[in-house]
Motif scaffolding. Structure first.
Motif, short mmCIF file in Angstrom:
data_model
loop_
_atom_site.label_atom_id
_atom_site.label_comp_id
_atom_site.label_asym_id
_atom_site.label_seq_id
_atom_site.Cartn_x
_atom_site.Cartn_y
_atom_site.Cartn_z
N GLN A 72 -17.87 15.85 -33.27
CA GLN A 72 -18.62 17.03 -33.68
C GLN A 72 -19.05 17.84 -32.44
O GLN A 72 -18.94 19.06 -32.39
N LYS A 73 -19.56 17.07 -31.43
CA LYS A 73 -20.00 17.73 -30.19
C LYS A 73 -18.80 18.42 -29.50
O LYS A 73 -18.89 19.56 -29.06
N ASN A 75 -15.98 19.36 -30.84
CA ASN A 75 -15.49 20.48 -31.65
C ASN A 75 -16.34 21.72 -31.42
O ASN A 75 -15.84 22.83 -31.31
N GLU A 76 -17.67 21.50 -31.34
CA GLU A 76 -18.56 22.62 -31.07
C GLU A 76 -18.27 23.25 -29.72
O GLU A 76 -18.28 24.47 -29.56
N GLY A 79 -15.11 25.25 -29.92
CA GLY A 79 -15.40 26.49 -30.65
C GLY A 79 -16.13 27.49 -29.78
O GLY A 79 -15.84 28.71 -29.82
N ALA A 80 -17.09 26.98 -28.97
CA ALA A 80 -17.83 27.88 -28.06
C ALA A 80 -16.90 28.50 -27.04
O ALA A 80 -16.99 29.70 -26.74
N ILE A 87 -21.70 26.83 -23.82
CA ILE A 87 -21.61 25.50 -24.42
C ILE A 87 -22.98 24.82 -24.31
O ILE A 87 -23.62 24.85 -23.25
N LYS A 88 -23.40 24.23 -25.41
CA LYS A 88 -24.74 23.60 -25.44
C LYS A 88 -24.80 22.34 -24.59
O LYS A 88 -25.84 21.96 -24.10
#
Length: 775
Positions: A72-73, A75-76, A79-80, A87-88
């Motif tokens: 999930q991380k 993929n995020e 996506g970013a 990116i977070k």
């Protein structure tokens, strides 16, 4: 209880390694307590034992939902990157997460998920290109906007794939590397872009149309965005076969059409130098395109296409239209460019060679065959040779093929007119070696003679040259008109080197005669001093060996008594030293210095023997008729007319002719000119008999032909004596190999017949084309 302290440290070490995962709280606490207890209770026993670390009996399991949460991380983060937002998560943390997943054998799933995310993103990009019309106008801005859009999409895609790969680098370097079937993450990105964007029919067509339109505009002289072209063509190259299959083929087809039309049009409109300059410019432009934005692999077919359409299709037309004028005007830079361009094209040099040879033959023929140009023929040949040598050296890069063909062409045209060039070359050498020639220094004269020898090599009838050269050399030696003995001997040395010792043996004999004559005259003067009556005339005699010198027709003239007496004295002196020899006086070659008195004062005349006999008559009287002079001197009619002409009609008129006129006629009277005036004390009256007459030319040429007949006869007898029996064709072939002058088959046949008549050989009774030697 004794081995418990060993187990606790062992457990502590194992639990302490969690393979980078976050430690569960219960495990961590146990580890802390166990370590402390072991340390306090073990004491001396623990320190005396060796610490042994062993693996877990069972591999630690990942926490529940760890794979899903980690993906999930990731993929995020992907996506970013694709959305161009921050990116977070820390990139190092993300890299570590990929490494953790790979360590627990979820690499295949991870790769599949990553590919799916990338593919969905790339598929979504195609929508932005649907808004552009499928068919675009050639001059619309749509094409440029579309290209910029596709370029931005490509640049973004590349940047995104670089960042994504940096996060998934562990996956790329382990799992992907170990599976040869799978493309690397970067190659996967290229494959997706090619499959879903560039392989889209509309996008690909519009992209390539747009690129070709920009290139066309640049070729037409417009300024275009070259960096955009470089980026787009680099994209097509990176996408493997797209550049070759979709772009390059169409690009070369359009290039072919463009330059085919341009070549046809400009060949009609422009002169050859302008056209060649344009071709050179086009080749430079296309070469620059390859360097700037085309793929290097396109260079060879592209340049070949330009060369074929602008040069290869027009080789003959270019040369027919402009080569002659370039050569006539000696346009060195244009000829250099012609050679360089033609050397690039298959068959270009060969066709240039043919036209080069034709030009030399045609131009040379105009010099040689026109009798009106005979006066300047040799100088024009030398100038023409200098010109073509310079062109070969500067323009044709000293190409051996051009040098050899030039020599062949010179040999062809210079022998189109038999004998005359050989005769004129001999006369040209004579003009340069005469004492009156003050045009050149010794070094320049040497250079001129070297150039003459080059022209001389091309001549077939060298015996004609020898005959005229020998005649002119004889005149120079006998009347002391040679400019330099060194120059004469240098020329003789060149001829000997070129034609062999046999060619120059007679010429060398002439020089020996002159040197021996000087020695004889020293002895004769001593002999005369011992005579009781030495006389008033100072006599100088040149003794010539008959075989060495040209054949002179003896002419009987009436010498005065004093001359006859002196001749007899010399004859007695010479035959007294050389018994058995025969002396024959050649009056045509004699000359004298006469002293004369006029009202103005004394003068000296340098004259021929015939002029001397005429002038001495005027010691006996002031006026004589043509017939009286002829009777008294005994000089042959035509020779006497020329002699009187030189004395009465030339610049120095010692005699006055009555009636006046240029020609001497029967009945003309000649009177001594007592009022003769001249600024010089010693006057040389042109010796007209020394100038070559038409009769002399004909007789010299006839002697050459007669000598040739003797040489042909000797060669035939020599061959037949060696072979005994020979067929006609073989005999003729052998004669052509041996004879050094041009001869016609008909002339050979006549000589063979003559030798058969004289019983040197005979025909075979059964085969008339077979000959037998008669011993």
């Amino acid at each position: 209880m004794a081995d418990e302290p060993q187990k606790k440290p062992h457990l502590s070490a194992l639990v302490g390694h969690t393979n980078g995962l976050t430690k569960p709280a219960s495990l961590a606490a146990t580890a802390t307590r166990s370590t402390g207890g072991g340390g306090g209770g073990g004491g001396a026993t623990a320190s005396s034992k060796k610490l042994v670390i062993k693996n877990f009996r069972e591999r630690p399991k990942l926490p529940e939902n760890y794979t899903q949460d980690t993906w999930q991380k990731l993929n995020e983060a992907v996506g970013a990157i694709q959305s161009s937002i921050s990116i977070k998560y820390n990139l190092e943390e993300l890299y570590q997460a990929v490494e953790n997943l790979c360590s627990y054998k979820v690499s295949a799933t991870l790769y599949k998920q990553l590919r799916q995310v990338c593919e969905e993103h790339v598929k979504a990009q195609i929508l932005q290109f649907r808004e552009y019309p499928f068919v675009m106008h050639r001059n619309s801005l749509d094409s440029l906007l579309f290209l910029k859009k596709i370029n931005k999409c490509w640049q973004d895609h590349c940047r995104q794939m670089i960042m994504i790969r940096s996060i998934f680098l562990f996956l790329d370097r382990t799992y992907v590397l170990q599976n040869s079937v799978l493309p690397s993450i970067w190659d996967m990105g290229l494959e997706l872009f090619r499959t879903h964007i560039i392989s889209d029919k509309q996008v690909q067509t519009k992209t390539i149309d747009g690129i070709l339109l920009l290139i066309e505009r640049e070729r037409n002289g417009e300024a275009v965005d070259r960096s955009l072209l470089r980026s787009l063509l680099s994209m097509l190259s990176d996408l493997q076969q797209v550049y070759k299959e979709s772009f390059e083929q169409r690009f070369l087809e359009e290039t072919n059409c463009l330059y085919a039309a341009e070549g046809q049009r400009l060949m009609q409109e422009r002169e050859v130098p302008e056209y060649l300059h344009h071709v050179n410019k086009r080749l430079e432009e296309e070469g620059d395109r390859v360097i700037t934005y085309l793929d290097h692999s396109t260079q060879k077919p592209l340049i070949a296409c330009v060369e074929k359409q602008l040069l290869g299709e027009h080789l003959s037309a270019i040369l027919q239209k402009g080569l002659d004028s370039l050569l006539d005007e000696n346009r060195i830079s244009d000829l250099t460019q012609t050679y360089q361009l033609f050397s690039r094209v298959k068959g270009g040099q060969q066709i240039l060679l043919q036209h080069w040879s034709e030009y030399i033959k045609n131009f040379g023929t105009t010099i040689v065959v026109n009798p009106e140009k005979d006066k300047d023929m040799v100088q024009e040949l030398l100038d023409f040779k200098d010109k073509v040598d310079h062109i070969i050296e500067v323009c044709f890069q000293k190409n051996e093929k051009f040098i050899n063909l030039m020599k062949e062409s010179f040999e062809t045209f210079i022998n189109k007119r038999p004998n005359k060039p050989a005769e004129l070359i001999a006369k040209y050498v004579d003009s340069k070696l005469r004492a009156g020639n003050k045009e050149a220094t010794d070094e320049e004269l040497e250079r001129i003679l070297d150039k003459i020898m080059i022209i001389f090599r091309f001549i077939h009838g060298k015996d004609v040259f020898e005959a005229f050269y020998k005649k002119d050399l004889a005149k120079r030696l006998l009347v002391g008109k040679s400019a330099s003995v060194d120059a004469e001997k240098s020329m003789l040395s060149k001829l000997k080197h070129e034609c062999g010792a046999a060619f120059t043996s007679k010429l060398e004999g002439m020089f020996k005669d002159m040197e021996l004559s000087k020695d004889v005259m020293v002895q004769f003067k001593q002999y005369m001093q011992n005579q009781s009556d030495p006389g008033n005339i100072d006599l100088t005699v040149n003794i010539l060996t008959m075989g060495y010198w040209p054949t002179y027709t003896p002419m009987e003239v009436h010498l005065n008594s004093e001359m006859i007496k002196l001749q007899e004295v010399f004859k007695t002196f010479y035959l007294g030293k050389h018994s058995g020899r025969k002396l024959q006086w050649q009056t045509t070659l004699g000359h004298a210095v006469l002293k004369a008195e006029f009202k103005e004062g004394k003068k000296e005349f340098q004259v021929s023997l015939f002029q001397t006999l005429v002038l001495l008559m005027f010691n006996e009287g002031d006026e004589f008729s043509f017939e009286e002079i002829k009777m008294a001197t005994g000089v042959e009619d035509s020779e006497l007319r020329r002699t009187l002409q030189s004395l009465a009609c030339g610049k120095a008129r010692v005699l006055i002719k009555n009636p006046k006129g240029k020609d001497v006629e029967d009945g003309d009277k000649f009177i001594f000119n007592g009022d003769f005036k001249h600024k010089l004390f010693r006057i040389k009256i042109n010796q007209i008999q020394m100038k070559e007459t038409v009769e002399e030319q004909v007789s010299t040429t006839e002697r050459v032909f007669q000598d040739r007949q003797y040489q042909i006869d000797a060669a035939i007898v020599r061959i037949m004596k060696m072979r005994k029996t020979l067929g006609h064709n073989l005999l003729v072939s052998e004669l052509y190999n041996q004879l050094k002058f041009p001869v016609k088959p008909g002339d050979l046949k006549k000589r063979i017949e003559s030798l058969i008549d004289r019983d040197y050989m005979e025909r075979d009774k059964d085969n008339p084309n077979q000959y037998h030697y008669v011993a």
